[in-house]
Design an enzyme around this catalytic site. Structure first.
Site, PDB file in Angstrom:
ATOM      1  N   ASN A   1      12.534 -75.703 -71.236  1.00 37.91           N
ATOM      2  CA  ASN A   1      11.200 -76.273 -70.996  1.00 37.91           C
ATOM      3  C   ASN A   1      11.259 -77.631 -70.292  1.00 37.91           C
ATOM      4  OD1 ASN A   1       8.250 -76.887 -71.671  1.00 37.91           O
ATOM      5  ND2 ASN A   1       9.336 -78.491 -72.794  1.00 37.91           N
TER       6      ASN A   1
ATOM      7  N   ILE B   1      14.787 -75.435 -78.167  1.00 37.99           N
ATOM      8  CA  ILE B   1      13.812 -75.757 -77.112  1.00 37.99           C
ATOM      9  C   ILE B   1      14.161 -77.114 -76.517  1.00 37.99           C
ATOM     10  CG2 ILE B   1      11.357 -76.007 -76.539  1.00 37.99           C
ATOM     11  CD1 ILE B   1      10.672 -74.602 -79.171  1.00 37.99           C
TER      12      ILE B   1
ATOM     13  N   THR C   1      14.484 -80.243 -79.413  1.00 42.81           N
ATOM     14  CA  THR C   1      15.357 -81.270 -78.843  1.00 42.81           C
ATOM     15  C   THR C   1      14.579 -82.159 -77.870  1.00 42.81           C
ATOM     16  OG1 THR C   1      16.099 -80.013 -76.895  1.00 42.81           O
ATOM     17  CG2 THR C   1      17.294 -79.639 -78.965  1.00 42.81           C
TER      18      THR C   1
ATOM     19  N   LYS D   1      10.690 -75.051 -58.851  1.00 45.45           N
ATOM     20  CA  LYS D   1      10.172 -73.983 -59.715  1.00 45.45           C
ATOM     21  C   LYS D   1      10.399 -72.613 -59.072  1.00 45.45           C
ATOM     22  CE  LYS D   1       9.022 -76.310 -63.348  1.00 45.45           C
ATOM     23  NZ  LYS D   1       9.694 -76.076 -64.628  1.00 45.45           N
TER      24      LYS D   1
ATOM     25  N   ASP E   1      19.816 -84.249 -73.598  1.00 45.99           N
ATOM     26  CA  ASP E   1      19.426 -84.554 -72.218  1.00 45.99           C
ATOM     27  C   ASP E   1      20.057 -83.479 -71.343  1.00 45.99           C
ATOM     28  OD1 ASP E   1      19.232 -85.459 -69.602  1.00 45.99           O
ATOM     29  OD2 ASP E   1      19.593 -87.561 -70.128  1.00 45.99           O
TER      30      ASP E   1
ATOM     31  N   TYR F   1       8.729 -80.323 -56.040  1.00 51.41           N
ATOM     32  CA  TYR F   1       8.523 -79.672 -57.348  1.00 51.41           C
ATOM     33  C   TYR F   1       8.392 -78.154 -57.183  1.00 51.41           C
ATOM     34  CZ  TYR F   1       6.270 -78.332 -61.739  1.00 51.41           C
ATOM     35  OH  TYR F   1       5.953 -77.715 -62.927  1.00 51.41           O
TER      36      TYR F   1
HETATM   37  P1  NAP Z   1       5.470 -83.181 -70.406  1.00 59.40           P
HETATM   38  O1  NAP Z   1       4.507 -83.362 -71.518  1.00 59.40           O
HETATM   39  O2  NAP Z   1       5.688 -84.279 -69.447  1.00 59.40           O
HETATM   40  O3  NAP Z   1       6.869 -82.719 -71.034  1.00 59.40           O
HETATM   41  C1  NAP Z   1       8.055 -82.672 -70.255  1.00 59.40           C
HETATM   42  C2  NAP Z   1       9.218 -82.717 -71.192  1.00 59.40           C
HETATM   43  O4  NAP Z   1      10.450 -82.613 -70.436  1.00 59.40           O
HETATM   44  C3  NAP Z   1       9.311 -84.040 -71.944  1.00 59.40           C
HETATM   45  O5  NAP Z   1       9.686 -83.751 -73.277  1.00 59.40           O
HETATM   46  C4  NAP Z   1      10.429 -84.773 -71.228  1.00 59.40           C
HETATM   47  O6  NAP Z   1      11.116 -85.702 -72.032  1.00 59.40           O
HETATM   48  C5  NAP Z   1      11.322 -83.594 -70.926  1.00 59.40           C
HETATM   49  N1  NAP Z   1      12.402 -83.944 -70.014  1.00 59.40           N
HETATM   50  C6  NAP Z   1      12.340 -84.442 -68.767  1.00 59.40           C
HETATM   51  N2  NAP Z   1      13.568 -84.656 -68.286  1.00 59.40           N
HETATM   52  C7  NAP Z   1      14.440 -84.286 -69.264  1.00 59.40           C
HETATM   53  C8  NAP Z   1      15.848 -84.266 -69.398  1.00 59.40           C
HETATM   54  N3  NAP Z   1      16.656 -84.696 -68.427  1.00 59.40           N
HETATM   55  N4  NAP Z   1      16.406 -83.783 -70.549  1.00 59.40           N
HETATM   56  C9  NAP Z   1      15.614 -83.370 -71.549  1.00 59.40           C
HETATM   57  N5  NAP Z   1      14.262 -83.383 -71.507  1.00 59.40           N
HETATM   58  C10 NAP Z   1      13.700 -83.839 -70.363  1.00 59.40           C
HETATM   59  O7  NAP Z   1       5.014 -81.954 -69.499  1.00 59.40           O
HETATM   60  P2  NAP Z   1       4.822 -80.394 -69.864  1.00 59.40           P
HETATM   61  O8  NAP Z   1       3.640 -79.950 -69.116  1.00 59.40           O
HETATM   62  O9  NAP Z   1       4.880 -80.166 -71.311  1.00 59.40           O
HETATM   63  O10 NAP Z   1       6.111 -79.806 -69.137  1.00 59.40           O
HETATM   64  C11 NAP Z   1       6.975 -78.860 -69.732  1.00 59.40           C
HETATM   65  C12 NAP Z   1       7.422 -77.868 -68.681  1.00 59.40           C
HETATM   66  O11 NAP Z   1       6.294 -77.113 -68.246  1.00 59.40           O
HETATM   67  C13 NAP Z   1       8.039 -78.503 -67.427  1.00 59.40           C
HETATM   68  O12 NAP Z   1       9.164 -77.735 -67.039  1.00 59.40           O
HETATM   69  C14 NAP Z   1       6.923 -78.357 -66.396  1.00 59.40           C
HETATM   70  O13 NAP Z   1       7.424 -78.302 -65.089  1.00 59.40           O
HETATM   71  C15 NAP Z   1       6.301 -77.046 -66.838  1.00 59.40           C
HETATM   72  N6  NAP Z   1       4.940 -76.804 -66.343  1.00 59.40           N
HETATM   73  C16 NAP Z   1       3.914 -77.614 -66.752  1.00 59.40           C
HETATM   74  C17 NAP Z   1       2.640 -77.352 -66.282  1.00 59.40           C
HETATM   75  C18 NAP Z   1       1.440 -78.178 -66.687  1.00 59.40           C
HETATM   76  O14 NAP Z   1       0.353 -77.984 -66.110  1.00 59.40           O
HETATM   77  N7  NAP Z   1       1.563 -79.076 -67.635  1.00 59.40           N
HETATM   78  C19 NAP Z   1       2.420 -76.273 -65.418  1.00 59.40           C
HETATM   79  C20 NAP Z   1       3.485 -75.494 -65.033  1.00 59.40           C
HETATM   80  C21 NAP Z   1       4.741 -75.744 -65.523  1.00 59.40           C
HETATM   81  P3  NAP Z   1      10.885 -87.299 -71.908  1.00 59.40           P
HETATM   82  O15 NAP Z   1       9.693 -87.618 -72.751  1.00 59.40           O
HETATM   83  O16 NAP Z   1      12.163 -87.879 -72.440  1.00 59.40           O
HETATM   84  O17 NAP Z   1      10.684 -87.600 -70.456  1.00 59.40           O
END
Ligand code: NAP
Length: 272
Positions: free
Chosen positions: A77, A4, A29, A146, A50, A142
């Site tokens: 993710n 992941i 990861t 997506k 990364d 964004y």
């Molecule tokens: P989050 O808590 O901000 O988690 C995002 C994760 O992505 C963090 O672990 C971040 O790591 C990591 N990341 C960012 N850039 C990266 C890179 N270059 N390499 C590796 N890891 C990286 O937000 P989340 O809501 O859990 O988001 C997870 C996924 O769900 C995303 O793709 C987001 O677009 C999607 N999503 C979220 C929502 C929502 O409402 N939350 C809705 C639809 C889709 P760092 O801590 O190092 O930055």
């Protein structure tokens, strides 16, 4: 082993724990290994990764190979939301947004595909978004990434089926995580921007995912069940708004939809 990306917080961390609790072998990861120390302490395998760094992807694959780990699933993710009016977004920020959410996702997928194909089985889960189905103002970049993830998933699903690899597109609604804070921090509106009067509406959009949000743990439980099912679905919508918003995108006539979203984000203020 289920790999992941992006397990430092939110969906990634909750999913890693949910799958681990069900007895699945998980490799969690993150870019910064210390953010997943808690997962290592609970017995999960952890690796630095990364998605924007090809050397980091290669090193993670080498480590798995060296430890004799066979991947069975990949969850793409890692991602974040770049927010703001398209007129104001810098080329560098736009590039970074597509790099992480789209190109990084595909780079990691490409590294994993031969490993799944060698065993003629596997599942690739791509975390898309309801935002890739219903575009809103101030999230155009964004939403575009997506929508691209959904298109890549569609092509991968067909291309990889003959190799025994399934592909699942997940379109979350609003899920409680660090997403809103990260998205809010990306907003850059200068005082002389045409959109400066809408700073409040832009901030509202940046944090929209955290309003009445589904807890990440609840989301993760449902996703874990779907992933471990005998026949995982090819499309999964989980979380607040994940069904209603695609309905709006599909059925509401465009003028009505534009009118509602424009009103919600105060765009009429620009006419004054
Ligand atoms: P989050 O808590 O901000 O988690 C995002 C994760 O992505 C963090 O672990 C971040 O790591 C990591 N990341 C960012 N850039 C990266 C890179 N270059 N390499 C590796 N890891 C990286 O937000 P989340 O809501 O859990 O988001 C997870 C996924 O769900 C995303 O793709 C987001 O677009 C999607 N999503 C979220 C929502 C929502 O409402 N939350 C809705 C639809 C889709 P760092 O801590 O190092 O930055």
């Amino acid at each position: 082993m289920i790999l992941i990306s992006g397990c430092s917080s939110g969906i990634g961390k909750a999913l890693a724990l949910a799958l681990h609790a069900r007895g699945a072998a998980v490799c969690a990861t993150a870019r910064r290994l210390n953010t997943i120390d808690d997962l290592a302490q609970q017995g999960l395998m952890t690796l630095a990764l990364d998605v924007n760094d090809s050397a980091s992807i290669a090193a993670a694959m080498d480590t798995l190979d060296a430890r004799g780990v066979h991947l069975s699933m990949l969850v793409n993710n890692a991602g974040y939301g770049l927010m703001g009016p398209l007129a104001d977004i810098s080329a560098a920020n736009l590039q970074q947004q597509f790099q992480t959410n789209v190109l990084g996702l595909l780079a990691l997928t490409q590294a994993v595909i031969p490993r799944l194909a060698a065993r003629r089985s596997g599942l690739i889960v791509n975390i898309g978004s309801v935002s890739g189905v219903l575009t809103t103002p101030f999230a155009g970049a964004y939403c575009a990434t997506k929508a691209a993830v959904h298109a890549l998933s569609d092509a991968l699903r067909m291309e990889l089926a003959p190799l025994g690899i399934r592909v699942m597109t997940v379109q979350p609604g609003a899920i409680a995580s660090a997403f809103g804070d990260t998205a809010s921090n990306t907003v850059q509106i200068s005082d002389n921007s045409l959109f400066a009067p809408l700073a409040e509406a832009i901030a509202k959009r940046a944090n929209a995912s955290q309003q009445r949000a589904t807890p990440a743990r609840v989301f993760a439980e449902q996703l874990a069940s779907a992933m471990l099912a005998t026949k995982p679905p090819s499309l999964l919508r989980i979380g607040t708004g994940s069904r209603a918003l695609p309905w709006v995108a599909r059925w509401l006539p465009r003028p009505l939809r534009d009118g509602l979203l424009s009103k919600l984000f105060s765009l009429s203020k620009l006419k004054q």
